[in-house]
Design a protein around this motif. Sequence first.
Motif, PDB file in Angstrom:
ATOM      1  N   GLU A 191       0.816  -1.203   0.000  1.00  0.00           N
ATOM      2  CA  GLU A 191       0.000   0.000   0.000  1.00  0.00           C
ATOM      3  C   GLU A 191       0.858   1.265   0.000  1.00  0.00           C
ATOM      4  O   GLU A 191       0.520   2.274  -0.627  1.00  0.00           O
ATOM      5  N   ARG A 192       1.979   1.213   0.685  1.00  0.00           N
ATOM      6  CA  ARG A 192       2.839   2.393   0.775  1.00  0.00           C
ATOM      7  C   ARG A 192       3.468   2.760  -0.565  1.00  0.00           C
ATOM      8  O   ARG A 192       3.876   3.904  -0.762  1.00  0.00           O
ATOM      9  N   THR A 193       3.563   1.782  -1.478  1.00  0.00           N
ATOM     10  CA  THR A 193       4.169   2.099  -2.784  1.00  0.00           C
ATOM     11  C   THR A 193       3.274   2.999  -3.615  1.00  0.00           C
ATOM     12  O   THR A 193       3.735   3.598  -4.595  1.00  0.00           O
ATOM     13  N   SER A 194       1.997   3.119  -3.255  1.00  0.00           N
ATOM     14  CA  SER A 194       1.083   3.927  -4.059  1.00  0.00           C
ATOM     15  C   SER A 194       1.384   5.413  -3.963  1.00  0.00           C
ATOM     16  O   SER A 194       0.861   6.204  -4.748  1.00  0.00           O
ATOM     17  N   ILE A 195       2.239   5.805  -3.020  1.00  0.00           N
ATOM     18  CA  ILE A 195       2.521   7.227  -2.829  1.00  0.00           C
ATOM     19  C   ILE A 195       3.173   7.843  -4.063  1.00  0.00           C
ATOM     20  O   ILE A 195       2.937   9.001  -4.397  1.00  0.00           O
ATOM     21  N   LEU A 196       3.989   7.053  -4.780  1.00  0.00           N
ATOM     22  CA  LEU A 196       4.624   7.581  -5.996  1.00  0.00           C
ATOM     23  C   LEU A 196       3.580   7.891  -7.066  1.00  0.00           C
ATOM     24  O   LEU A 196       3.646   8.940  -7.719  1.00  0.00           O
ATOM     25  N   ALA A 197       2.645   6.989  -7.263  1.00  0.00           N
ATOM     26  CA  ALA A 197       1.606   7.218  -8.267  1.00  0.00           C
ATOM     27  C   ALA A 197       0.687   8.362  -7.855  1.00  0.00           C
ATOM     28  O   ALA A 197       0.186   9.116  -8.699  1.00  0.00           O
ATOM     29  N   SER A 213      -7.806   6.721  -3.144  1.00  0.00           N
ATOM     30  CA  SER A 213      -8.346   5.605  -2.354  1.00  0.00           C
ATOM     31  C   SER A 213      -8.328   4.318  -3.166  1.00  0.00           C
ATOM     32  O   SER A 213      -8.013   3.236  -2.649  1.00  0.00           O
ATOM     33  N   ALA A 214      -8.655   4.430  -4.443  1.00  0.00           N
ATOM     34  CA  ALA A 214      -8.634   3.247  -5.312  1.00  0.00           C
ATOM     35  C   ALA A 214      -7.221   2.703  -5.455  1.00  0.00           C
ATOM     36  O   ALA A 214      -7.004   1.480  -5.473  1.00  0.00           O
ATOM     37  N   LEU A 215      -6.252   3.602  -5.558  1.00  0.00           N
ATOM     38  CA  LEU A 215      -4.861   3.158  -5.663  1.00  0.00           C
ATOM     39  C   LEU A 215      -4.430   2.394  -4.425  1.00  0.00           C
ATOM     40  O   LEU A 215      -3.821   1.325  -4.513  1.00  0.00           O
ATOM     41  N   ARG A 216      -4.741   2.968  -3.247  1.00  0.00           N
ATOM     42  CA  ARG A 216      -4.316   2.315  -2.009  1.00  0.00           C
ATOM     43  C   ARG A 216      -5.006   0.957  -1.838  1.00  0.00           C
ATOM     44  O   ARG A 216      -4.386  -0.022  -1.417  1.00  0.00           O
ATOM     45  N   ALA A 217      -6.282   0.925  -2.151  1.00  0.00           N
ATOM     46  CA  ALA A 217      -7.012  -0.342  -2.029  1.00  0.00           C
ATOM     47  C   ALA A 217      -6.459  -1.383  -2.992  1.00  0.00           C
ATOM     48  O   ALA A 217      -6.324  -2.566  -2.655  1.00  0.00           O
ATOM     49  N   THR A 218      -6.148  -0.956  -4.198  1.00  0.00           N
ATOM     50  CA  THR A 218      -5.571  -1.876  -5.185  1.00  0.00           C
ATOM     51  C   THR A 218      -4.238  -2.409  -4.698  1.00  0.00           C
ATOM     52  O   THR A 218      -3.971  -3.624  -4.768  1.00  0.00           O
ATOM     53  N   ALA A 219      -3.386  -1.499  -4.203  1.00  0.00           N
ATOM     54  CA  ALA A 219      -2.066  -1.934  -3.741  1.00  0.00           C
ATOM     55  C   ALA A 219      -2.180  -2.868  -2.553  1.00  0.00           C
ATOM     56  O   ALA A 219      -1.463  -3.869  -2.465  1.00  0.00           O
ATOM     57  N   ALA A 223       4.726  -3.384 -11.990  1.00  0.00           N
ATOM     58  CA  ALA A 223       3.295  -3.535 -11.697  1.00  0.00           C
ATOM     59  C   ALA A 223       2.846  -2.652 -10.537  1.00  0.00           C
ATOM     60  O   ALA A 223       1.708  -2.165 -10.536  1.00  0.00           O
ATOM     61  N   ILE A 224       3.694  -2.427  -9.537  1.00  0.00           N
ATOM     62  CA  ILE A 224       3.246  -1.670  -8.364  1.00  0.00           C
ATOM     63  C   ILE A 224       3.722  -0.224  -8.365  1.00  0.00           C
ATOM     64  O   ILE A 224       3.267   0.574  -7.536  1.00  0.00           O
ATOM     65  N   LEU A 225       4.611   0.136  -9.303  1.00  0.00           N
ATOM     66  CA  LEU A 225       5.086   1.520  -9.378  1.00  0.00           C
ATOM     67  C   LEU A 225       4.716   2.193 -10.698  1.00  0.00           C
ATOM     68  O   LEU A 225       4.133   3.282 -10.708  1.00  0.00           O
TER      69      LEU A 225
END
Length: 862
Positions: free
Chosen positions: A429-435, A747-753, A800-802
């Motif tokens: 979930e923390r990787t979503s911060i870049l996106a 929110s969608a990004l964090r939930a996806t991650a 995939a995650i970044l």
Amino acid sequence: MRTFFDLVERLVTGRPRTVILAIVALTVVFAGFASQSQTVEDDAATIESAEVDAAEVLDEAFGDTEDVLQVIVSTPGRDVRNADALAASSAIVDAIEDSAAADRLSEQAGRPAVLSFLSGAQMAADMGGLDPDGLDDEAVAELDAQAAEMVPPEVAEQTAGLLGDGEPPESGLVLAFVDTDGLDDEAATDVQRTLRDAILAADVPAGVDVEPFSFALLFDDSDVGPEVGRLFGTAAAIILAVLFVVYWVTPAAGTRAAIVRRTAADVGLTFAAILIAIVWMQGSGVILGPDFLGLSGYFSPQTQIVPILIIGLGVDYAIHVSARYREELGAGRSPDAVVGTSLRTVGVALVLATGTTVVGFLTNLASPVEFLRTFGVLAAAGILAAFIVSVTLLPAARLVLDRRAAAKGSLPVASLGSSKERLLPRLAERTSILAERAPVATIVVAVALAGLGGYGYTQLDTEFSVTDFVPQDAPILEVFDQLQEDFGGGFAETTEVLLTGDLANPEAHNAVVDSVEGLRDLDDVGQLGEAADADSIVSALGFALSQDGEELGPELAQLGLSQDGRADADADVAAIYDRLLAAAPEATGEVLAERGDGYVGRVVARTSAGESAAGELGADLAAAFAPATEAGLEVTPTSQEIVQAGVTSDIEDSQLVSLAIALGAAMLLLVVNFWITARRPALGVLTIAPVGLVLAYTFGMMAATGIPLTPVTATLAALAIGIGVPFTIHVTHRFQEMRLTLPDVNSALRATARRTGGALAGSALTTVVGFGVLTTSTLVPFSQLGFVTVYAIGFALLAAILVLPSLLVLWDRFHRRMGEEPFAADPLEAAGLESGGGAPAATETPAGAGQPTATPSAEPTR
């Protein structure tokens, strides 16, 4: 796709035990076919080429009836022309001639069956009545020099060629020529083993090293079965441990025993699914092989890596199915409803992943290398089997167990519902911060690094060696390396030139004579005096005249053959050839054979190009035979080394084409899917784009770590798609789902991650373990493939995650600015799901069916 999953859901929820029994029955059938599999040994990768065709014609016309056993005799730090080496050489010759295989020694006119680098010194000593045991080093060197002066220059030069490089030479060769006529490969190798054992048992002086070598002995030590078994067992054991970690959840109060049982069951079911997929792959390989449908080749030592590949890739399917199943069960839904939701969400992604992966592997069918084509078919069959088993056996078996647990009220719902708080989901979930904060910068950096990877691709070497599939710790490899270094590949290296067409006319005959004379100017062709060391119609003519010149010479002259071996304009060349075949059948039969209404010719040259210069040698020989080509003959130089060079060249030429086909086919499949399900075909391009970056990054790492393109690492395109596309598909599908249920993109990004990233990390970990074991292999191609795949997995996970989330954010923002919804359809509705449940069970009344169900929990906004 909706109809397919409707059917699967009805079968799994309605008759789970029937599904399990059907899978078991099919496994028994495939196991029966798998038991009929045949493994065909290949000295080199078989390819479709003019050189391979020429070798087959030569073998059919002339046969391959002689092998050469080479024995390296070394006296480190001393000139090998010494008394100890002479004693060792004599002992080796005696051991060979007294061995049980002595009746297989091949003696020809002008050449003994056993030839030593000190044969001249031995002959001079015998002529002088000297006892070899009483000679010192100086006397042996002097006798060797005297012998060189006593024999014709070409003979002296040939004997000198048996001395190693260096001044003075510290090694020499003893050659034993073996007649293999009428022997199959195993029997011929057994003769070589017998000679080797006799040589190693010979009594040689201390300080003299004796090492027998032949290619039959080399490949006799190259059984990859034990190595593959070790790798498979190690990978399986480690993956079992990793699966336990991946599936373990922190148990709620009083549920530890239930969680232990569930974790053990999930690990066991996942591993059983992988083993079943491997059995199906093996059985499918037999069905698709030459003995049945003929759509692929036989199994080979190289294709034995496919089961390890199935472990590495197939486990991903099971993990994703199990992860979604657990997530939905933890949300409070009944086991029956969970099956439908899992199949219609993750299952859709798996269909796409399977389709793109199968397409990626099937692009190997365009390869000129036969085992790569077979590899592609087997891998595609194994991936398809892994998909089928993962969406049928796993949910069916899990449903049977969970219905029983639900009936007892012992489903660990609370523990499974807490899985999103585990370490991997939280880290993902923390990787979503870049996106969220810097999507453009993330993409720019990713593309710039891909540019560096593309440059690395241009720096890659393309290699293929006959020793690649010989364990690198095999002692005989050191002997092979010494032959390469000291003797330019050894005396056993020969290169043949196939001559076809109308040979029996004066112009063609004279052109062949001119071409053979031109061989003396080639650096990598051995020399005998002023002529090339080559057997041809020229040498056959010389031998025939030396045996019966007084009678044969006038006959040939009357037929139109001049004294220099050339034919007059009106010569009857066919009659000349027939007369030579009658006068010297063995010598002439080695270079000329009747075929149909004409003849096929052969030139056999002793060469020293080795593997590195074989391609250049082939080109030089073709140039030397330009007169024959201009005379209307078809000229094809061939040898094992030239075939290998052809493999290398074909791999290099076809790599970019294979990449383009694989990526293009995968992208087309994704574009069509997203156009049908979401009316957004461009999503297919976004989903495949990170995989292109993965390829570039992996090529860059190959260049940085010195891993070349080989017939095995050339499968990278298929592997990158097999690894990368499932990762990106899961992210895109889960983001699509979350974006339609959550109020904002972050929110969608964090939930996806959080919901997908953990499963991706877990599957990446198991895949790294499965393929990482290959890095420990003593087989160079397997080790290299292990490193390449580990690179690809790591980069695929990062992409995939970044990278993909950054693309999806920009996609979302673009459509919002245009006043459009990013996704035109709810993916659950597109998959045929109704809110709050799955399709009803078909027949069986599930235990615990009255348990209330709940809709999937929505993510809280932030």
